[in-house]
Design a protein around this motif. Structure first.
Motif, PDB file in Angstrom:
ATOM      1  N   LYS A 131       7.563  36.342  -3.069  1.00 55.58           N
ATOM      2  CA  LYS A 131       6.287  36.132  -3.731  1.00 55.58           C
ATOM      3  C   LYS A 131       6.505  35.945  -5.228  1.00 55.58           C
ATOM      4  CE  LYS A 131       3.478  38.725  -0.405  1.00 55.58           C
ATOM      5  NZ  LYS A 131       2.544  39.867  -0.205  1.00 55.58           N
ATOM      6  N   THR A 173       1.048  36.887  -7.738  1.00 56.91           N
ATOM      7  CA  THR A 173       0.370  37.827  -6.843  1.00 56.91           C
ATOM      8  C   THR A 173       0.290  39.211  -7.487  1.00 56.91           C
ATOM      9  OG1 THR A 173       2.430  38.487  -5.719  1.00 56.91           O
ATOM     10  CG2 THR A 173       1.210  36.607  -4.815  1.00 56.91           C
ATOM     11  N   HIS A 174       1.323  39.543  -8.274  1.00 59.41           N
ATOM     12  CA  HIS A 174       1.408  40.841  -8.941  1.00 59.41           C
ATOM     13  C   HIS A 174       2.072  40.668 -10.300  1.00 59.41           C
ATOM     14  CE1 HIS A 174       1.233  41.905  -4.659  1.00 59.41           C
ATOM     15  NE2 HIS A 174       0.771  43.088  -5.018  1.00 59.41           N
ATOM     16  N   VAL A 220      -1.187  49.593  -8.735  1.00 58.29           N
ATOM     17  CA  VAL A 220      -1.071  49.989  -7.334  1.00 58.29           C
ATOM     18  C   VAL A 220       0.118  50.920  -7.146  1.00 58.29           C
ATOM     19  CG1 VAL A 220       0.343  47.972  -6.689  1.00 58.29           C
ATOM     20  CG2 VAL A 220      -1.081  49.098  -4.962  1.00 58.29           C
ATOM     21  N   GLU A 256      -1.793  44.466  -9.299  1.00 55.50           N
ATOM     22  CA  GLU A 256      -2.202  43.278  -8.567  1.00 55.50           C
ATOM     23  C   GLU A 256      -2.821  42.270  -9.523  1.00 55.50           C
ATOM     24  OE1 GLU A 256      -4.796  45.254  -5.858  1.00 55.50           O
ATOM     25  OE2 GLU A 256      -3.273  45.414  -4.291  1.00 55.50           O
ATOM     26  N   ASP A 258      -5.331  40.266  -9.494  1.00 54.19           N
ATOM     27  CA  ASP A 258      -6.777  40.272  -9.740  1.00 54.19           C
ATOM     28  C   ASP A 258      -7.241  41.509 -10.501  1.00 54.19           C
ATOM     29  OD1 ASP A 258      -6.454  42.129  -7.724  1.00 54.19           O
ATOM     30  OD2 ASP A 258      -7.875  41.227  -6.339  1.00 54.19           O
ATOM     31  N   LYS A 259      -6.340  42.467 -10.729  1.00 51.76           N
ATOM     32  CA  LYS A 259      -6.670  43.665 -11.510  1.00 51.76           C
ATOM     33  C   LYS A 259      -6.110  43.588 -12.926  1.00 51.76           C
ATOM     34  CE  LYS A 259      -8.327  46.139  -7.944  1.00 51.76           C
ATOM     35  NZ  LYS A 259      -7.921  45.321  -6.798  1.00 51.76           N
TER      36      LYS A 259
END
Length: 275
Positions: A131, A173-174, A220, A256, A258-259
């Motif tokens: 990823k 993604t992260h 996370v 993440e 989106d955070k």
């Protein structure tokens, strides 16, 4: 890009404690320049990776950072031609994984993450998944005011968004943020009963970058790890004639994608509140 001036207060030795001089310092943000920034970035990378900096090809990593001159920034005083007081960047680990400096970092971060239960369940698997993970590297001189940091993060988010619109490989993604923490330790050179007892107590975690304490709330997974080249002798060397020494630790935060923007907004608010 320019950041508003930051007031730095210093004691005037010729006056009373209550009398203070105000020195206005203009901190400016610049894109990386391969002709100027190599040595400044390399020096800050050496500080970031602390005792383990000798494990990496820091020259190759510095080159990779400054060649990617549309993402991230340096923070300087008195113009672009000077060395950076701070830097911030994000590197696509999947895109660059075949290059020696990134291959070294992936192996190192995977190994170190396995030593902490808070990291071992997420980081090693993600780094081997293929990823697109953004490795965030940020460091600054220790006496830099925290107020200059949020604009650097905000600018980088804007640059990432523009790069994604241009189909460049920055859609992650992260984000894996690498930083440092420390805790105080009693000197191994002083074996008095009182100090031995204090050394056995659970040391409080301290942050070289105060905003990390806020950013980790959005992660996370987050946790510290021991430097492989560290030890009590290193802590003793950083005592600076104080009762307690300082033992540095590496620190990782996995956020993440989106955070991530919310985390940056949170540290901007935190720095504004804390100052």
């Amino acid at each position: 890009m320019a950041d508003p001036a930051v007031d730095k207060r210093e004691d005037d030795d010729s006056s009373d404690d209550e009398d203070m001089d105000i020195v206005n310092v203009d901190f400016e943000l610049f894109n990386y320049d391969p002709q100027i920034d190599f040595h400044g970035v390399k020096t800050l990378l050496r500080q970031l990776f602390d005792a383990d900096s000798q494990l990496f090809d820091l020259s190759g990593l510095s080159d990779l950072i400054i060649e990617q001159n549309t993402i991230g920034s340096t923070c300087k005083v008195d113009g672009k031609a000077n060395d950076a007081y701070a830097f911030l960047t994000v590197l696509n680990l999947q895109e660059h994984r075949a290059k020696k400096p990134i291959a070294q970092l992936i192996d190192y971060l995977t190994d170190r993450a396995k030593t902490n239960d808070s990291l071992s369940g997420a980081v090693p698997e993600l780094l081997s998944s293929g990823k697109h993970v953004g490795l965030v590297l940020a460091e600054r001189l220790l006496n830099m005011p925290a107020e200059v940091i949020p604009p650097m993060w905000t600018c980088m988010i804007d640059e990432i968004e523009a790069a994604v619109e241009d189909k460049e490989p920055y859609e992650f993604t992260h984000y894996l943020v690498v930083s440092r923490t420390y805790h105080e330790v009693a000197s191994s050179l002083d074996q008095s009963e009182r100090k031995q007892k204090k050394a056995r107590e659970e040391p409080a975690l301290q942050y070289f970058h105060p905003e990390d304490e806020e950013m980790r709330k959005h992660a996370v997974a987050a946790g510290t790890y021991e430097f492989t080249k560290g030890g009590e002798a290193v802590a003793d060397s950083k005592r600076a004639f104080q009762e307690m020494g300082i033992k540095s630790c590496g620190f990782m935060m996995l956020i993440e994608a989106d955070k991530f923007q919310g985390a940056v907004q949170a540290i901007a608010e935190y720095v504004g509140t804390a100052t």
